[in-house]
Motif scaffolding. Sequence first.
Motif, mmCIF file in Angstrom:
data_model
loop_
_atom_site.group_PDB
_atom_site.id
_atom_site.type_symbol
_atom_site.label_atom_id
_atom_site.label_comp_id
_atom_site.label_asym_id
_atom_site.label_seq_id
_atom_site.Cartn_x
_atom_site.Cartn_y
_atom_site.Cartn_z
ATOM 1 N N SER A 73 0.845 -1.191 0.000
ATOM 2 C CA SER A 73 0.000 0.000 0.000
ATOM 3 C C SER A 73 0.882 1.242 0.000
ATOM 4 C CB SER A 73 -0.912 0.001 1.228
ATOM 5 O OG SER A 73 -0.147 -0.048 2.426
ATOM 6 N N PHE A 74 0.263 2.373 -0.251
ATOM 7 C CA PHE A 74 0.944 3.653 -0.128
ATOM 8 C C PHE A 74 0.899 4.084 1.342
ATOM 9 C CE2 PHE A 74 -0.584 3.615 -4.561
ATOM 10 C CZ PHE A 74 0.632 3.778 -5.208
ATOM 11 N N GLY A 75 1.629 5.151 1.657
ATOM 12 C CA GLY A 75 1.651 5.629 3.022
ATOM 13 C C GLY A 75 2.847 5.153 3.813
ATOM 14 N N ASP A 76 3.880 4.599 3.121
ATOM 15 C CA ASP A 76 5.060 4.113 3.836
ATOM 16 C C ASP A 76 6.052 5.225 4.154
ATOM 17 O OD1 ASP A 76 6.021 4.620 1.287
ATOM 18 O OD2 ASP A 76 6.905 2.635 0.990
ATOM 19 N N LYS A 77 5.834 6.407 3.581
ATOM 20 C CA LYS A 77 6.694 7.576 3.795
ATOM 21 C C LYS A 77 8.104 7.364 3.246
ATOM 22 C CE LYS A 77 4.132 8.814 7.979
ATOM 23 N NZ LYS A 77 4.183 9.162 9.417
ATOM 24 N N SER A 78 8.241 6.374 2.341
ATOM 25 C CA SER A 78 9.557 6.121 1.766
ATOM 26 C C SER A 78 9.439 5.668 0.311
ATOM 27 C CB SER A 78 10.343 5.112 2.616
ATOM 28 O OG SER A 78 9.647 3.890 2.754
ATOM 29 N N PHE A 79 9.640 4.382 0.042
ATOM 30 C CA PHE A 79 9.776 3.878 -1.322
ATOM 31 C C PHE A 79 8.517 4.070 -2.171
ATOM 32 C CE2 PHE A 79 10.209 0.325 -4.419
ATOM 33 C CZ PHE A 79 11.430 0.683 -4.970
ATOM 34 N N ASN A 80 7.392 3.517 -1.727
ATOM 35 C CA ASN A 80 6.157 3.617 -2.495
ATOM 36 C C ASN A 80 5.694 5.065 -2.642
ATOM 37 O OD1 ASN A 80 6.143 0.827 -2.673
ATOM 38 N ND2 ASN A 80 4.642 0.543 -1.057
ATOM 39 N N ASP A 81 5.826 5.818 -1.592
ATOM 40 C CA ASP A 81 5.379 7.213 -1.629
ATOM 41 C C ASP A 81 6.268 8.068 -2.524
ATOM 42 O OD1 ASP A 81 3.340 6.506 0.022
ATOM 43 O OD2 ASP A 81 3.997 7.667 1.762
ATOM 44 N N SER A 82 7.545 7.704 -2.638
ATOM 45 C CA SER A 82 8.426 8.406 -3.569
ATOM 46 C C SER A 82 7.956 8.193 -5.005
ATOM 47 C CB SER A 82 9.868 7.916 -3.419
ATOM 48 O OG SER A 82 10.707 8.498 -4.405
ATOM 49 N N ALA A 83 7.601 6.940 -5.338
ATOM 50 C CA ALA A 83 7.083 6.632 -6.676
ATOM 51 C C ALA A 83 5.803 7.416 -6.950
ATOM 52 C CB ALA A 83 6.832 5.132 -6.803
ATOM 53 N N LEU A 84 4.911 7.457 -5.969
ATOM 54 C CA LEU A 84 3.644 8.162 -6.132
ATOM 55 C C LEU A 84 3.865 9.662 -6.321
ATOM 56 C CD1 LEU A 84 0.553 8.071 -6.124
ATOM 57 C CD2 LEU A 84 0.633 8.284 -3.625
ATOM 58 N N GLY A 142 10.804 -0.004 4.371
ATOM 59 C CA GLY A 142 9.505 0.556 4.028
ATOM 60 C C GLY A 142 8.722 1.003 5.250
ATOM 61 N N ASN A 143 7.445 0.668 5.275
ATOM 62 C CA ASN A 143 6.599 1.048 6.401
ATOM 63 C C ASN A 143 7.049 0.375 7.703
ATOM 64 O OD1 ASN A 143 4.413 2.313 7.699
ATOM 65 N ND2 ASN A 143 3.061 0.581 7.325
ATOM 66 N N THR A 144 7.615 -0.809 7.610
ATOM 67 C CA THR A 144 8.170 -1.485 8.779
ATOM 68 C C THR A 144 9.242 -0.623 9.445
ATOM 69 O OG1 THR A 144 7.701 -3.691 7.918
ATOM 70 C CG2 THR A 144 9.475 -3.527 9.535
ATOM 71 N N CYS A 170 -1.926 -3.641 -4.123
ATOM 72 C CA CYS A 170 -2.221 -5.075 -4.205
ATOM 73 C C CYS A 170 -2.545 -5.713 -2.864
ATOM 74 C CB CYS A 170 -1.041 -5.810 -4.842
ATOM 75 S SG CYS A 170 -0.798 -5.428 -6.589
ATOM 76 N N LYS A 171 -2.162 -5.050 -1.780
ATOM 77 C CA LYS A 171 -2.419 -5.606 -0.445
ATOM 78 C C LYS A 171 -1.870 -7.025 -0.316
ATOM 79 C CE LYS A 171 -4.911 -1.942 0.633
ATOM 80 N NZ LYS A 171 -4.442 -0.911 1.572
ATOM 81 N N ASN A 172 -0.695 -7.224 -0.939
ATOM 82 C CA ASN A 172 0.049 -8.481 -0.809
ATOM 83 C C ASN A 172 -0.614 -9.671 -1.515
ATOM 84 O OD1 ASN A 172 2.401 -9.757 0.046
ATOM 85 N ND2 ASN A 172 1.494 -10.482 1.951
ATOM 86 N N GLU A 173 -1.336 -9.408 -2.603
ATOM 87 C CA GLU A 173 -1.920 -10.516 -3.364
ATOM 88 C C GLU A 173 -2.280 -10.051 -4.776
ATOM 89 O OE1 GLU A 173 -5.438 -11.708 -1.295
ATOM 90 O OE2 GLU A 173 -6.543 -9.877 -1.794
ATOM 91 N N GLY A 174 -2.427 -11.010 -5.688
ATOM 92 C CA GLY A 174 -2.917 -10.739 -7.029
ATOM 93 C C GLY A 174 -2.000 -9.887 -7.887
ATOM 94 N N TYR A 175 -0.684 -10.092 -7.771
ATOM 95 C CA TYR A 175 0.261 -9.239 -8.492
ATOM 96 C C TYR A 175 0.088 -9.345 -10.016
ATOM 97 C CZ TYR A 175 2.408 -9.547 -3.875
ATOM 98 O OH TYR A 175 2.626 -9.529 -2.523
#
Length: 336
Positions: free
Chosen positions: A43-54, A222-224, A73-78
């Motif tokens: 998901s978005f909202g990680d304040k790092s990798f995914n959000d940079s792409a967005l 990431g979000n972790t 994707c919520k970790n499924e259906g890639y």
Amino acid sequence: MKKSLALLLVAALLLGVFALIGCNKPAGTDAQQLSVCLIVPYSFGDKSFNDSALEGAERLKEDYGIKLNTIECKNEGYKQNMMNAAEENDFVIPIGWEFSEIKSVAEEYPDTKFIWIDNVVDGIESSPNILCITYKQNEGAFLAGYIAARMSQTNAIGAVGGDDSEVINDFMTGYEQGAKYANAGINIYTNYAGDYENPQKGKFCAEKLHQKGADVIFQVAGNTGNGVFQAAKEDGFYAIGVDQDQKISASEYDDVIICSVKKEVGNSIYDTIRAFIEDETWDGGQNRVCGMDEGYISIAYGNSESKQQISEDLKNDVAALAKKIAGGTIVVESSK
């Protein structure tokens, strides 16, 4: 009468010149008809990798008027999500290793262009509608390790990775080399959360490293990784961010984040599609490697409102090292 005729001839000549100029100019692409879909594995909202792409994709929408779609994707259906996106979009941009079936999807949708971020397709030369973009994250991690070792008061530093993967280990390799460049006797402890969406796991991992003595911990999760910042704030040690300038994107932890390794995912997406819009340039069938020499990897210290824990002298030393890395004087090791 002769004067009027002469003026008409001049005007006609100028129109002809302008027409020729127009013929020689690339036609370009109607950006407002261009549809782009950004897909992330979680998901978005990680304040790092995914959000940079967005952020990069949203700038394209603002500057050029593209149609922007996103899928979490919520970790499924890639694979299915890639196929769904390819049905409706001109560009599909999957973020991360989870989209390993991209080649078979691209073969089914030859008219759709795919940009795979942070990974490389085997035999990319045979996939003209796929462009892979990878990064020299080891270069930025070298500087992070150097800073961590210089800032440590315990002679011990750490790093928390999202998983034990090629890209994360590339960060770890550069981090260790940079730390030892600053202090050959530094102790370096690392562990892996096995998750990119669980701050509690990140916090637990950071606490374990801090118990070993690490007083500066680099998060590459990431979000972790936001859990690493939580632990730093509660237990009183420093942290280093990743991908975005997290002194800004995670400003609630500004007092413990001393710097971040910026990996300009958003800029690389922006620049790639901008080139297509403006010049109809498409470099499919290859892997584009973005490094410090092109400005896609750097160290960030926040803005004028951010707390500055790092001295100007150390920042100057880091800037000098960055120039040596960009110029090839310092060769940073890679796990790839």
